[in-house]
Design an enzyme around this catalytic site. Structure first.
Site, PDB file in Angstrom:
ATOM      1  N   LYS A 111      14.885   1.961  -9.148  1.00 56.64           N
ATOM      2  CA  LYS A 111      15.950   1.925  -8.127  1.00 56.64           C
ATOM      3  C   LYS A 111      17.281   2.401  -8.702  1.00 56.64           C
ATOM      4  O   LYS A 111      18.079   2.991  -7.980  1.00 56.64           O
ATOM      5  CB  LYS A 111      16.071   0.517  -7.541  1.00 56.64           C
ATOM      6  CG  LYS A 111      14.914   0.193  -6.609  1.00 56.64           C
ATOM      7  CD  LYS A 111      15.255  -0.933  -5.655  1.00 56.64           C
ATOM      8  CE  LYS A 111      14.124  -1.153  -4.664  1.00 56.64           C
ATOM      9  NZ  LYS A 111      14.254  -2.419  -3.944  1.00 56.64           N
ATOM     10  N   LYS A 191       3.466   5.775  -4.929  1.00 57.64           N
ATOM     11  CA  LYS A 191       3.096   4.624  -4.118  1.00 57.64           C
ATOM     12  C   LYS A 191       3.625   4.837  -2.701  1.00 57.64           C
ATOM     13  O   LYS A 191       4.733   5.354  -2.534  1.00 57.64           O
ATOM     14  CB  LYS A 191       3.756   3.386  -4.740  1.00 57.64           C
ATOM     15  CG  LYS A 191       3.403   2.079  -4.111  1.00 57.64           C
ATOM     16  CD  LYS A 191       4.362   0.989  -4.575  1.00 57.64           C
ATOM     17  CE  LYS A 191       5.713   1.119  -3.914  1.00 57.64           C
ATOM     18  NZ  LYS A 191       6.606  -0.026  -4.052  1.00 57.64           N
ATOM     19  N   LYS A 194       8.626   3.050   1.885  1.00 60.33           N
ATOM     20  CA  LYS A 194       9.573   3.376   2.961  1.00 60.33           C
ATOM     21  C   LYS A 194      10.535   4.469   2.510  1.00 60.33           C
ATOM     22  O   LYS A 194      10.945   5.316   3.285  1.00 60.33           O
ATOM     23  CB  LYS A 194      10.376   2.121   3.321  1.00 60.33           C
ATOM     24  CG  LYS A 194       9.565   1.032   3.990  1.00 60.33           C
ATOM     25  CD  LYS A 194      10.234  -0.340   3.873  1.00 60.33           C
ATOM     26  CE  LYS A 194       9.237  -1.464   4.139  1.00 60.33           C
ATOM     27  NZ  LYS A 194       9.738  -2.797   3.780  1.00 60.33           N
TER      28      LYS A 194
HETATM   29  P1  TYM Z   1       8.383  -5.148  -0.050  1.00 58.63           P
HETATM   30  O1  TYM Z   1       9.159  -5.430   1.187  1.00 58.63           O
HETATM   31  O2  TYM Z   1       8.689  -3.906  -0.804  1.00 58.63           O
HETATM   32  O3  TYM Z   1       6.833  -5.100   0.270  1.00 58.63           O
HETATM   33  C1  TYM Z   1       6.166  -6.164   0.923  1.00 58.63           C
HETATM   34  C2  TYM Z   1       4.761  -6.307   0.343  1.00 58.63           C
HETATM   35  O4  TYM Z   1       4.014  -5.080   0.487  1.00 58.63           O
HETATM   36  C3  TYM Z   1       3.456  -4.712  -0.763  1.00 58.63           C
HETATM   37  N1  TYM Z   1       3.387  -3.244  -0.828  1.00 58.63           N
HETATM   38  C4  TYM Z   1       2.275  -2.536  -1.094  1.00 58.63           C
HETATM   39  N2  TYM Z   1       1.003  -2.907  -1.333  1.00 58.63           N
HETATM   40  C5  TYM Z   1       0.097  -1.918  -1.563  1.00 58.63           C
HETATM   41  N3  TYM Z   1       0.390  -0.596  -1.551  1.00 58.63           N
HETATM   42  C6  TYM Z   1       1.661  -0.172  -1.319  1.00 58.63           C
HETATM   43  N4  TYM Z   1       1.943   1.133  -1.297  1.00 58.63           N
HETATM   44  C7  TYM Z   1       2.669  -1.165  -1.073  1.00 58.63           C
HETATM   45  N5  TYM Z   1       3.997  -1.101  -0.808  1.00 58.63           N
HETATM   46  C8  TYM Z   1       4.413  -2.380  -0.673  1.00 58.63           C
HETATM   47  C9  TYM Z   1       4.397  -5.282  -1.795  1.00 58.63           C
HETATM   48  O5  TYM Z   1       3.781  -5.421  -3.044  1.00 58.63           O
HETATM   49  C10 TYM Z   1       4.783  -6.605  -1.160  1.00 58.63           C
HETATM   50  O6  TYM Z   1       3.829  -7.605  -1.463  1.00 58.63           O
HETATM   51  N6  TYM Z   1      10.317  -7.941  -3.706  1.00 58.63           N
HETATM   52  C11 TYM Z   1       9.424  -8.010  -2.558  1.00 58.63           C
HETATM   53  C12 TYM Z   1       9.854  -9.017  -1.514  1.00 58.63           C
HETATM   54  C13 TYM Z   1      10.053 -10.411  -2.012  1.00 58.63           C
HETATM   55  C14 TYM Z   1       9.034 -11.290  -2.440  1.00 58.63           C
HETATM   56  C15 TYM Z   1       9.703 -12.511  -2.766  1.00 58.63           C
HETATM   57  C16 TYM Z   1       7.659 -11.194  -2.577  1.00 58.63           C
HETATM   58  C17 TYM Z   1      11.239 -11.081  -2.107  1.00 58.63           C
HETATM   59  N7  TYM Z   1      11.019 -12.327  -2.539  1.00 58.63           N
HETATM   60  C18 TYM Z   1       8.996 -13.607  -3.252  1.00 58.63           C
HETATM   61  C19 TYM Z   1       6.961 -12.292  -3.063  1.00 58.63           C
HETATM   62  C20 TYM Z   1       7.626 -13.487  -3.386  1.00 58.63           C
HETATM   63  C21 TYM Z   1       9.414  -6.634  -1.901  1.00 58.63           C
HETATM   64  O7  TYM Z   1      10.290  -5.851  -2.084  1.00 58.63           O
HETATM   65  O8  TYM Z   1       8.429  -6.427  -1.030  1.00 58.63           O
END
Ligand code: TYM
Length: 328
Positions: A111, A191, A194
Site C-alpha cells: 500500500k 490477487k 478492488k
Molecule cells: P478486505 O476487505 O480486503 O477483504 C475481506 C476478506 O476477503 C478476503 N479476500 C480474498 N480472498 C481470496 N481471494 C482474494 N482475491 C481475496 N481478496 C480479499 C480477505 O482475505 C478478507 O478475509 N484487513 C481486512 C479486514 C479486517 C479484518 C479484521 C479481518 C479488519 N479487521 C479483523 C479479520 C479480522 C481486509 O482488508 O479485508
C-alpha cells in the site's frame, strides 16, 4: 462455543474473491461458532476515499453480507466505528507493538507503493487496529483469505506481548482459511482486488461477468486449441474449484489436460455455475434495498450486542494496565 471474528472493508464493490475467500466460509461457520462479522470503516479511511459515498458503501456492504446469509439469527454483524472500544484497545496495543513488526508487513509495503502521496500513520498501524478488532471479543479463530494471514499472525504476537506484560488476558487467534483462499484477478497474475481493476463484482449482471471471463487470462501453456493445458496454473480452473461441483471439476481438469475442449467451453461451464450461485444473492440484495430499515436494524442490534461484550473486556484491560480509576 468458540468465538469467531472477521471483517471486511466498505471500500467499493465486493468481488468474488471476497465471497469465496471469506464470506461464503463465514456463513458456513455460523453453524459451529459464535460469530461476529464487522464492516471495518476505520480501516477503510487509511487510503484516499470518497467521504460522500462512505455511508452508502457501509450499508451496501452490510446488505451483501445479509444477502449472503449473515443474518442476526445466525451471527452478529455491525459497523466497527459503532463500537469505539476497538480504537481504544488499538491505542493500548500500540504501546506493546514493536514498530519493526509493522514495517515488515507485506500489505503495508504494497500500500505504501500504491499510495506514495499518502503514507500515513494509519496505514502502518492498520494491523494493530485489526488485532484490537479480534481481541476485544477474545476471538480464537479468524476466517480470512490468504492475504490476511500475516495480519492475524501479528495479532497473535500482540496478544502474546500484552499477556507477557500484563498477565494472561487474550487468546492467540488462529487463521481459518476457506477452500479458495486466494483468487487471482482476471489478469491472471495479481490477487483479485478492488484496487487492481481485475475483479468480478458479486453484483454484476451475467453478461458483464461473461465479458470479464471471456477475456480473462488462462494458463499460458495453451496458446492453441490443440495444446494441452495445466489446470494447476490456470486461474479459471481455480475459479472452477470454487464454483463448480466435484464431477464438473474432474471433467474440466481432464478436458483441459487432454485438449478435449477449448478455453471458451471451459469458461462457459464456469460462467453458468457462477451465475447460478450469484443470482439468488443478487435477488436478495434487490429485495433488501427496497426496505433499507431492515439493514439499519441489523447493524444497530449487532452494535449493541457487540458493545456489551467489548465494554466488559475494556474494563478488564483498564484494570490490568493500571488506568481504571475506581473513584470515577
Ligand atoms: P478486505 O476487505 O480486503 O477483504 C475481506 C476478506 O476477503 C478476503 N479476500 C480474498 N480472498 C481470496 N481471494 C482474494 N482475491 C481475496 N481478496 C480479499 C480477505 O482475505 C478478507 O478475509 N484487513 C481486512 C479486514 C479486517 C479484518 C479484521 C479481518 C479488519 N479487521 C479483523 C479479520 C479480522 C481486509 O482488508 O479485508
Amino acid at each position: 462455543m468458540d468465538r469467531i471474528f472477521s471483517g471486511i472493508q466498505p471500500s467499493g464493490e465486493i468481488h468474488i474473491g471476497n465471497y469465496v475467500g471469506a464470506i461464503r466460509n463465514w456463513v458456513q461457520l455460523t453453524n459451529r461458532y459464535d460469530c461476529i462479522y464487522c464492516v471495518v470503516d476505520y480501516h477503510a479511511i487509511t487510503i484516499e476515499y470518497d467521504v460522500e459515498m462512505m455511508q452508502r458503501r457501509i450499508l451496501d456492504t452490510a446488505t451483501i453480507l445479509a444477502a449472503c446469509g449473515l443474518t442476526p439469527d445466525k451471527c452478529m454483524v455491525f459497523v466497527q466505528s459503532h463500537v469505539p472500544e476497538h480504537t481504544e484497545l488499538a491505542w493500548i496495543f500500540n504501546c506493546v507493538t514493536p514498530i519493526g513488526e509493522l514495517e515488515r508487513m507485506t500489505q503495508f509495503k504494497e500500500k505504501s507503493k500504491q499510495h506514495r502521496q499518502n503514507i500515513n500513520m494509519g496505514l502502518l498501524d492498520y494491523p494493530v487496529l485489526q488485532a484490537a478488532d479480534i481481541l476485544i471479543y477474545k476471538a480464537g479463530y479468524v476466517p480470512v483469505g490468504e492475504d490476511q494471514t500475516q495480519h492475524v499472525e501479528l495479532s497473535r504476537e500482540v496478544a502474546r506481548k500484552f499477556n507477557a506484560r500484563y498477565g494472561e488476558t487474550f487468546p492467540e487467534p488462529q487463521v481459518l482459511l476457506s477452500t479458495a483462499p486466494r483468487i487471482a484477478g482476471t489478469d491472471g497474475n495479481a490477487k483479485m482486488s478492488k484496487s487492481m481493476n481485475n475483479a468480478i463484482g458479486l453484483l454484476e449482471p451475467p453478461e458483464v461477468i461473461w465479458e470479464k471471463l471471456r477475456t480473462a487470462a488462462t494458463c499460458e501453456h495453451r496458446q492453441r486449441r490443440s495444446d494441452p493445458g495445466h489446470p494447476e496454473h490456470c486461474n479459471i480452473f481455480t475459479m472452477h474449484t470454487a464454483f463448480s461441483k466435484p464431477d464438473q471439476i474432474a471433467f474440466v481438469d481432464h478436458n483441459c489436460r487432454t485438449a478435449g475442449f477449448g478455453c471458451i467451453e471451459c469458461k462457459e461451464i464456469l460462467h453458468k455455475n457462477m451465475v447460478e450461485e450469484l443470482s439468488p444473492i443478487q435477488a436478495r440484495v434487490r429485495e433488501m434495498n427496497k426496505k433499507p430499515e431492515y439493514i439499519i436494524d441489523v447493524l444497530k442490534s449487532g452494535a449493541s450486542r457487540c458493545k456489551a461484550i467489548a465494554e466488559k473486556v475494556m474494563d478488564e484491560v483498564r484494570t490490568k494496565i493500571g488506568i481504571k480509576s475506581e473513584w470515577l
